[in-house]
Design an enzyme around this catalytic site. Structure first.
Site, short mmCIF file in Angstrom:
data_model
loop_
_atom_site.label_atom_id
_atom_site.label_comp_id
_atom_site.label_asym_id
_atom_site.label_seq_id
_atom_site.Cartn_x
_atom_site.Cartn_y
_atom_site.Cartn_z
N VAL A 636 -2.95 -1.29 1.37
CA VAL A 636 -1.78 -0.53 0.96
C VAL A 636 -2.16 0.59 -0.01
CG1 VAL A 636 -0.21 -2.48 1.25
CG2 VAL A 636 -1.34 -2.12 -0.96
N CYS A 637 -1.22 1.52 -0.16
CA CYS A 637 -1.37 2.59 -1.14
C CYS A 637 -1.27 1.99 -2.54
CB CYS A 637 -0.28 3.64 -0.97
SG CYS A 637 -0.46 4.57 0.55
N PRO A 638 -2.03 2.42 -3.51
CA PRO A 638 -3.03 3.47 -3.34
C PRO A 638 -4.44 2.93 -3.13
CG PRO A 638 -2.72 3.06 -5.66
CD PRO A 638 -1.90 2.02 -4.92
N MET A 639 -4.57 1.62 -2.84
CA MET A 639 -5.93 1.09 -2.73
C MET A 639 -6.71 1.75 -1.60
SD MET A 639 -6.42 -0.81 -5.25
CE MET A 639 -8.06 -1.35 -4.75
#
Lengths: 698, 265
Positions: A636-639
């Site tokens: 998922v964002c921001p990973m």
């Protein structure tokens, strides 16, 4: 001092040779591998912890006198801080000792009439038996004879021999390389002889070789089998080297024919018949002294042995359940047992804690089970091996497990394959059957439920396996991704080295099985994926996703070990173009061929490269120089951006990075963030429900 | 050094920053910062630096936690009353982030021990509450060529600047400590707890910027604020050629232990 086998005269000079090698190694004048070649057949193994060693002591049929046992315990007290360990092959081991002390230990063992020679390596291993006094004299005499023969120490692979006193085959004659089951026919003593059985990662039951061979043929047959194995066994690939593979590759007919001719030659040599000093027939009182995990503190064993001394020399055996059997001593003379039957009979191999082949921490699992199940007097065999090499004899278990690795949610999870229904007995031996894979962490609770309904119907077991086979997401239950007793995330990292790397072969074989299935199901994409992934582990590559596996394969194998023409097949996979089954099969068979040509140091032959001139076109999709690939789908964002950024940081300017992103927020954010940092987005394209983005580092 | 999966997740909000990235975070993880004083300023500094993953954090304080501390020294809890401040602080820092190695120094700073103490650190935080020690830290850092962040607070006001070797130092501004008892200490004057937090977090940010190598530090600038009006001012000043410690011909060549009663901020 009474002893159960005679030490060969050559042992002194062999110990001297071993001592010299150890000294040379410690002085740094010879490489480790040179010592190892002599050390392992001498029954001295390096343990998982570097520079700690284990000495395995030969005990035919597990027989040892109380006095010898006290001696071994004193050695452990002197050189080790661990308990003595009894094995599933009726040996005793001194663990966790220093290399330089192994020389002293071997010398002190010799003074006790014991030897470690043949405890490991490609040798005639400890000859095992069921404890019957009918066969034990044969085991001792055969041991004495075989360990004095030089050619017992350099076979293509280990040779395991077993004896049983009757058809119930408690001595496991039907699952060893060579097995003898005692028979009396028209007043004559002899044996039914079995050949080419074995457990290990590719188990098989032995075939009957002779219905009845007279007792005076025991040595000749053993000698002939050894010679046959020596001559024709596969020395190149140790994974298909055991006698059973020779049997299979030659076929029963040819194998028997060659064995007959060896036997004929042996008979012509007129070796002396084994000298059998029959045991006095006795009514024996047997008491099993249960050890948990085969371990016993030297102090405790000395106390026990002192108590047994007044009853004679022949009062002790080690058995396959890693327990001691006390015979001809009234049970009331022994103190009450400390371990319940279920856990006393339970077996776990040493596992990844000390064994370099181990995948899972099998002993830790058994401890965890003990915590959950508490005590039980159920008379059944629970057997656990840390890897598919069945030192824990899981194939023979009522309930067995062996360690495997599975991928869940792109992470590695320690798991065990459940095996049930193993039976041993002449004519009815049956290997346990696979019932599915369970995550290590689910097993104790699974067993509580299983034991409550044991003996269970097949359907009940299967639905119970279903219930416990789920692995939650890492974020929800990270514990599943750690093995019992370990604080480290489960990984293959330290398992690709070692003396044989069973964990690695397990993974490779798993992919080859997948290939076969995918071919059968007409799934060319799956074939390409499995073929690509199969050998990555040999180079220490651990792809996190399917696409990454294919890209890594392309980078590390095609053009190096495989013809460049295969690049088009994998490109099709990456570009989601149609692959024909024929193409996929060609790739798979090339990979298989490559695997077969792999040498013992995991190296593959390189193909001859055509030298091409001209600068590489870095912008072409699929070019190999300066291009990285990552699959960030499911992140998922921001990973996903964090990870993208970290990869870019490791690259040089103008290098390209290709990533896969989920639709929605990721594709809306990540490329923009990458651009905001000054890099260039070269390509973004939608594939099904995800995106492929190629960027160039600036 | 490469980041583990857990570290990538833990520090993701740092890594995203263009000026930090993976390399900047690795610098933070490799960084060694000494915090002098585990009080009002030291508390937020220690918490933020630990959370940020500064690999080695030293913390100096001789005192034990008492009830008057708890109004502003947020690293200490009521349960810690009577406990050594450095131990109480270490426990909280390790709880925030087990990556961090915390080294405790329960001692009185003096000319005899300060040089030895600071020599292994990359950056020093002055979180003390009295002039003698502030001058001692300044002089020692100048002599040992160590960067440090100065911080001072009183009532509703705070001031801070950052010294780098070769740049202006505390003595460039103030030649020597004020006469003994000329300035009220906080025990006499009072301090709004949050002001300690405001100034301490500025010092923490300076330390992190220094480790990462990002932006402009508060060198040659004295930042001061008044929380009553919330006015911030930045006063430019220069290295003084005639500064007695960092000037061209320094007259102070030995560390001095000035005398003054202390209280803990």
């Amino acid at each position: 001092m009474k002893q159960f086998y005679d030490l060969p005269k050559s042992l002194d000079s062999e110990i001297k040779e071993y001592e010299n090698l150890v000294n040379d190694y410690l002085a740094g004048t010879i490489p480790a591998v040179k010592l190892k070649a002599f050390r392992v057949p001498f029954g001295v193994y390096e343990q998982r912890e570097n520079e700690t060693y284990m000495c395995r002591v030969r005990l035919p049929c597990g027989a040892i006198t109380p006095e010898q046992l006290i001696g071994v315990a004193r050695i452990a007290e002197k050189y080790s801080d661990r308990p003595l360990h009894f094995t599933t092959r009726q040996e005793v081991q001194v663990h966790h000792v220093k290399l330089k002390d192994t020389v002293a230990i071997i010398k002190e063992l010799k003074a006790l009439g014991l030897a470690t020679r043949g405890g490991g390596g490609n040798t005639v291993r400890n000859i095992i038996g069921d404890g019957s006094s009918l066969i034990e004299p044969f085991v001792r005499a055969l041991t004495t004879r075989l360990i004095a023969e030089k050619d017992s120490w350099n076979l293509p692979r280990k040779l395991k021999i077993a004896f049983s006193g009757d058809s119930s085959d408690k001595g496991l004659a039907t699952v060893n390389d060579l097995g003898f089951i005692y028979k009396k026919q028209s007043g004559q003593i002899g044996f039914t002889v079995y050949i080419a059985g074995g457990l290990g990662a590719n188990p098989r039951l032995a075939k009957k070789l002779y219905d009845f061979a007279p007792a005076n043929e025991v040595y000749n047959i053993s000698r002939a089998v050894k010679q046959l194995f020596d001559k024709y066994g596969n020395r190149k690939n140790k994974h298909v080297a055991r006698l059973r593979f020779l049997f299979e590759s030659l076929g029963a007919k040819e194998f028997t024919k060659r064995l007959d001719s060896e036997l004929k030659e042996v008979r012509q040599q007129q070796y002396p018949v084994l000298e059998i000093k029959a045991d006095q027939a006795k009514t024996e009182e047997l008491t099993e002294y249960y050890l948990f995990l085969g371990d016993i503190e030297p102090r405790e064993v000395i106390k026990l042995a002192e108590k047994l001394k007044p009853y004679g020399d022949d009062v002790l055996r080690a058995n396959f359940n890693q327990n001691l059997v006390i015979r001809n001593v009234p049970a009331k003379a022994l103190s009450a047992r400390k371990v319940s039957r279920f856990f006393g009979q339970a077996v776990a191999c040493t596992g990844a804690a000390t064994c370099r082949l181990g995948i899972c921490l099998s002993r830790e699992l058994l401890k965890a089970i003990k915590e959950e199940v508490k005590d039980s007097d159920l008379d059944l065999n629970l057997k656990i091996s840390g890897c598919p090499n069945s030192c824990g004899q899981h194939h023979l278990a009522d309930i067995g497990f062996y360690g495997v690795i599975k991928r869940f949610n792109d992470r590695l999870v320690p798991c065990y394959q459940l095996m049930m229904g193993g039976v041993v007995g002449e004519g009815k031996s049956r290997l346990a059957e696979k019932f599915g894979v369970l995550p290590a962490k689910a097993i104790p609770n699974f067993l509580v439920e299983l034991l409550a309904i044991y003996p269970a119907k097949r359907e009940a077991v299967i639905s119970l396996v279903d219930k416990y086979s789920q692995v939650p997401e890492f974020t929800q239950a990270p514990g599943f991704y750690y093995d019992w007793g370990s604080t480290q995330l489960f990984s293959l990292a330290d398992k690709t080295e070692g003396e044989c790397s069973a964990g690695m072969y397990d993974l490779i074989n798993w992919d080859f099985t997948n290939i076969e299935q995918a071919i059968a199901n007409n799934e060319p994409d799956q074939v390409v994926l499995s073929a690509s992934r199969a050998l990555l582990v040999t180079k220490g590559l651990e792809p996190k996703s399917a696409a990454e596996a294919v890209v890594l394969f392309k980078q590390h194998f095609i053009g190096q070990h495989l013809d460049s023409s295969f690049a088009s097949t994998v490109d099709k996979y990456l570009n989601r173009e149609k692959i024909t089954l024929q193409e996929a099969k060609e790739l798979a068979s090339a990979v298989k061929k490559l695997y077969d040509s792999m040498d013992n140091s995991l190296k593959f032959p390189e193909i001859e490269k055509e030298v091409k001139q001209g600068s590489p076109d870095t912008k072409t999709v699929g070019s190999q120089a300066s291009r990285e690939f990552r699959d960030f789908r499911g992140i998922v964002c921001p990973m996903n951006f964090v990870k993208t950024k970290l990869v870019l940081e490791t690259m040089n300017v103008n290098d390209q990075l290709e990533i896969l992103l989920d639709d929605g927020e990721p594709i809306n954010n990540v490329p923009a963030s990458v651009r905001a940092e000054g890099h260039e987005i070269i390509k973004r394209e939608k594939i099904d429900n995800y995106w492929r983005v190629v960027m160039e580092k600036h | 050094m490469s980041l583990t999966e857990d570290q990538i997740e833990r520090y993701s909000r740092h890594i995203i920053l263009q000026q930090v990235g993976g390399k900047g975070q690795e610098n933070i993880l490799a960084g060694k910062v000494l915090i002098i004083g585990a009080g009002g300023l030291g508390s937020p500094v220690a918490m933020y630096l630990a959370a940020a993953g500064v690999g080695t954090i030293g913390i100096v304080d001789f005192d034990k936690v008492d009830l008057t501390n708890l109004q502003r020294q947020i690293i200490h809890f009521t349960k810690d009353l009577g406990r050594e401040k450095v131990l109480s602080a270490k426990e909280k820092m390790e709880a925030i982030n087990p990556d961090v190695k915390v080294i405790t120094h329960q001692l009185w700073l003096s000319s005899a021990n300060i040089k030895e103490l600071i020599k292994d650190y990359d950056f020093i935080i002055d979180g003390t509450d009295n002039f003698p020690v502030k001058f001692l830290i300044n002089d020692a850092c100048v002599m040992e060529k160590k960067p440090f962040s100065h911080g001072g607070i009183l009532r509703f006001q705070g001031q801070t600047f950052t010294h780098l070797p070769g740049q202006a130092c505390y003595r460039c501004l103030f030649k020597e400590p004020p006469p003994k008892d000329a300035v009220p200490t906080c025990s006499q004057a009072g301090i709004l707890g949050a002001v300690a937090g405001m100034l301490g977090t500025i010092q923490a940010a300076e330390a992190l910027k220094f480790l990462v190598g990002a932006g402009e530090l508060l060198t040659n600038r004295l930042l001061s604020f008044d929380a009553l009006t919330m006015d911030y001012r930045s006063l430019k000043f220069k290295r003084n050629k005639n500064c007695p410690v960092c000037g061209d011909n320094p007259s102070i060549n030995k560390l001095i232990d000035y005398e003054q009663a202390v209280c803990s901020l």
